[in-house]
Structure formats: C-alpha cells, structure tokens
Design a protein around this motif. Structure first.
Motif, short mmCIF file in Angstrom:
data_model
loop_
_atom_site.label_atom_id
_atom_site.label_comp_id
_atom_site.label_asym_id
_atom_site.label_seq_id
_atom_site.Cartn_x
_atom_site.Cartn_y
_atom_site.Cartn_z
N UNK A 1 0.85 -1.19 0.00
CA UNK A 1 0.00 0.00 0.00
C UNK A 1 0.89 1.24 0.00
N UNK A 2 0.56 2.20 -0.86
CA UNK A 2 1.31 3.45 -0.94
C UNK A 2 0.40 4.62 -0.56
N UNK A 3 0.98 5.82 -0.55
CA UNK A 3 0.20 7.03 -0.28
C UNK A 3 -0.44 7.58 -1.54
N UNK A 4 -0.22 6.93 -2.68
CA UNK A 4 -0.72 7.40 -3.97
C UNK A 4 -1.90 6.53 -4.40
N UNK A 5 -3.10 7.09 -4.40
CA UNK A 5 -4.29 6.31 -4.75
C UNK A 5 -4.24 5.79 -6.17
N UNK A 6 -3.54 6.51 -7.08
CA UNK A 6 -3.45 6.01 -8.45
C UNK A 6 -2.63 4.73 -8.51
N UNK A 7 -1.53 4.70 -7.78
CA UNK A 7 -0.71 3.49 -7.71
C UNK A 7 -1.51 2.36 -7.05
N UNK A 8 -2.19 2.68 -5.96
CA UNK A 8 -2.97 1.66 -5.26
C UNK A 8 -4.09 1.12 -6.14
N UNK A 9 -4.76 2.02 -6.86
CA UNK A 9 -5.84 1.59 -7.74
C UNK A 9 -5.35 0.65 -8.82
N UNK A 10 -4.21 0.95 -9.39
CA UNK A 10 -3.63 0.08 -10.42
C UNK A 10 -3.31 -1.30 -9.84
N UNK A 11 -2.77 -1.32 -8.62
CA UNK A 11 -2.46 -2.59 -7.96
C UNK A 11 -3.73 -3.40 -7.70
N UNK A 12 -4.76 -2.72 -7.21
CA UNK A 12 -6.03 -3.39 -6.93
C UNK A 12 -6.58 -4.03 -8.20
N UNK A 13 -6.58 -3.28 -9.30
CA UNK A 13 -7.15 -3.82 -10.53
C UNK A 13 -6.34 -4.99 -11.08
N UNK A 14 -5.02 -4.92 -10.93
CA UNK A 14 -4.19 -6.05 -11.36
C UNK A 14 -4.54 -7.32 -10.58
N UNK A 15 -4.71 -7.19 -9.27
CA UNK A 15 -5.04 -8.35 -8.44
C UNK A 15 -6.47 -8.82 -8.71
N UNK A 16 -7.37 -7.90 -9.03
CA UNK A 16 -8.73 -8.30 -9.41
C UNK A 16 -8.70 -9.20 -10.65
N UNK A 17 -7.89 -8.82 -11.63
CA UNK A 17 -7.80 -9.63 -12.85
C UNK A 17 -7.24 -11.02 -12.55
N UNK A 18 -6.25 -11.09 -11.67
CA UNK A 18 -5.70 -12.39 -11.29
C UNK A 18 -6.74 -13.23 -10.54
N UNK A 19 -7.53 -12.56 -9.68
CA UNK A 19 -8.58 -13.28 -8.96
C UNK A 19 -9.62 -13.85 -9.92
N UNK A 20 -10.02 -13.04 -10.89
CA UNK A 20 -11.00 -13.49 -11.87
C UNK A 20 -10.45 -14.63 -12.72
N UNK A 21 -9.16 -14.54 -13.08
CA UNK A 21 -8.54 -15.60 -13.86
C UNK A 21 -8.51 -16.91 -13.08
#
Length: 276
Positions: free
Chosen positions: A13-33
């Motif tokens: 987790x970082x202080x930058x919501x844009x970085x965090x959002x990108x990380x969240x979406x990457x893990x969402x795609x892995x979860x769906x896969x």
C-alpha cells in the motif's frame, strides 16, 4: 464443484491512490482468472492508511480516490467479481473520514459500506469518524460479514456476526503485533465460521494473509510477499461437519440458556456455596 471461490489480496500500500488503484485492478484480474467470485483487500488499500502512509488528510486527493474507485467498480462489472476494498471514505468537511470497506457487487455497484466501529485511540482522536452498524451480504448463497483491524479486540462484534448468520467474516487489517493472528484463529473456532484475513505486504513479517477455517486452522496462507491466494469455501466439506452441524447449533442453544434453566435443581447443597 460446490462452494464458492474467494481470493485474499496482500498488496503493498502506498500514499498514492493512483498506484494503489492500479495494484487493486491487477489483483482483481488475477482473482478473476483464478475463477474467484469475491476478492478481499486490506484496510486502507485504496486511499492509504492513516498513521502509516497518511500523516494528514490534506495529503489525500479525494477526487483521485473517487476516480480510482469508479474504475475499480467498472472492472468488477466487467469481470463479474465481487470486491471488498479497504479505503478511507470522505465525509462533509470538517468531519473526519470513515475507515471503511466498500462492498462492490459483481454488477459493479456499491451495495454497502462497512465503517469501522471501534477505532483505536489515535484513530478516533486524530484521523477517523466511527461507524455504528454491522454489514452482512450474500454471494452465491454464502453470507459474509466485515470487520477491520483493531476490532479483533472486541469479542461481541464477532459473536454478533455469528448471530447474523455469517459464514465467513472478512477481517481486513493493518496489524501491528503478531498476537493478532492468534485472536483471529480463536474467533474462527469459537464462532464456527471462516475468518479471511487480508493484510498488506508491509506486515508480512508479523503474519501472512490467510483463510482460517471454522476449526481455527488454515485453509490457505500466502507465502512470502505473494500478492494473492485463492481458495474455496465449502460448507459441505466433511472436515467441517462438527463446527457447522454440531458445535455452532449447540452453542446457539446454550447461549439462549433454556437448556440450563430447565435443569435447575432445588437443592440446599446447591444453594449453600460453603458446603463440603
């Protein structure tokens, strides 16, 4: 296959919501896969967590947090994936934010929000406004509940969720000591439900994220700094017959007390507490 597949995320987790959002979406795609139906993230995963990444709320660009949240919701709909996401939730100034878990459906809708009810001393005096209500929701016939971090020290919250019929308690946290893990395992065994712990990569030295079964043992744990674990909740698993079909109903009966009151005896040797 019976049951429901769930994913536990352990992002940095970082202080930058844009970085965090990108990380969240990457893990969402892995979860769906991995055919997960729900993915859970830690406390503060989107906005950053106060005291760690956030020293003052003036550091947070709330417009960016909202934009990232909307992108996450859109991806949830695209992937047909439920998302439970930790983030600060801004209120009307000058009120402090809630420390929240957003519950996003597989239609990309924000269907509920859990606001941390028992904040720490520092949190309540300097960073957050408290919430007051439990949150439960159903996915594919399984009932989930939400709790956040230091609430692990308040047993009545966990027994409340048992009474509300929860089968898996989603415990998102940013733990500060290793005893946290033992408390979570105890609640799983006492209340006879799964406890899913999603923690940030920053706290892996204390414990990894993991899914605790209703027997207090692990069904899955993340190894090292790995970002995601996927496992299946199956209430019909023969290994869980005792907690689900015997222990949990019996304990509910015991708490009501009638089984004891109807067996009370009128005996002087019972009333006399000093009798030998």
């Amino acid at each position: 296959m019976t049951g429901i597949r769930v994913a536990l995320a352990q992002p940095g987790i970082s202080a930058d919501a844009r970085v965090n959002g990108k990380t969240v979406r990457s893990l969402m795609r892995k979860a769906a896969a991995g055919r997960a139906r729900l993915v859970q993230f830690p406390e503060g995963a989107l906005s950053g967590y106060a005291k760690e990444q956030i020293a003052d709320w003036s550091q947070v660009d709330w417009d960016v947090v909202r934009e990232e949240l909307e992108r996450i919701m859109a991806l949830a709909a695209e992937l047909r994936l439920w998302v439970v996401l930790g983030s600060a939730h801004p209120l009307t100034p000058p009120h402090r934010p809630h420390n929240s878990l957003y519950v996003i459906s597989d239609a990309g809708e924000l269907v509920d929000r859990y606001d941390k009810r028992f904040c720490s001393n520092t949190e309540i005096n300097h960073f957050y406004s408290p919430g007051f209500d439990p949150v439960v929701f159903d996915v594919d016939g399984y009932r989930f509940g939400c709790a956040i971090c230091v609430e692990v020290n308040f047993p009545h919250l966990f027994s409340q969720y048992e009474r509300l019929g929860v089968e898996c308690l989603l415990l998102s946290a940013y733990p500060v000591d290793s005893i946290f893990e033992l408390k979570a395992r105890a609640y799983a065994a006492i209340n006879c439900y799964w406890v899913s712990m999603s923690l940030p990569a920053q706290t892996v030295d204390l414990m990894p994220s993991g899914l605790i079964t209703p027997t207090g043992t692990y069904a899955a744990q993340l190894s090292g700094n790995s970002g995601l674990a996927i496992t299946t909740l199956d209430r019909d698993d023969p290994a869980l017959t005792v907690p689900f079909q015997h222990a949990r109903p019996w304990r509910a009966t015991a708490v009501k007390g009638d089984i004891y009151r109807t067996r009370a005896v009128d005996d002087p040797r019972s009333r006399d507490k000093t009798a030998l």
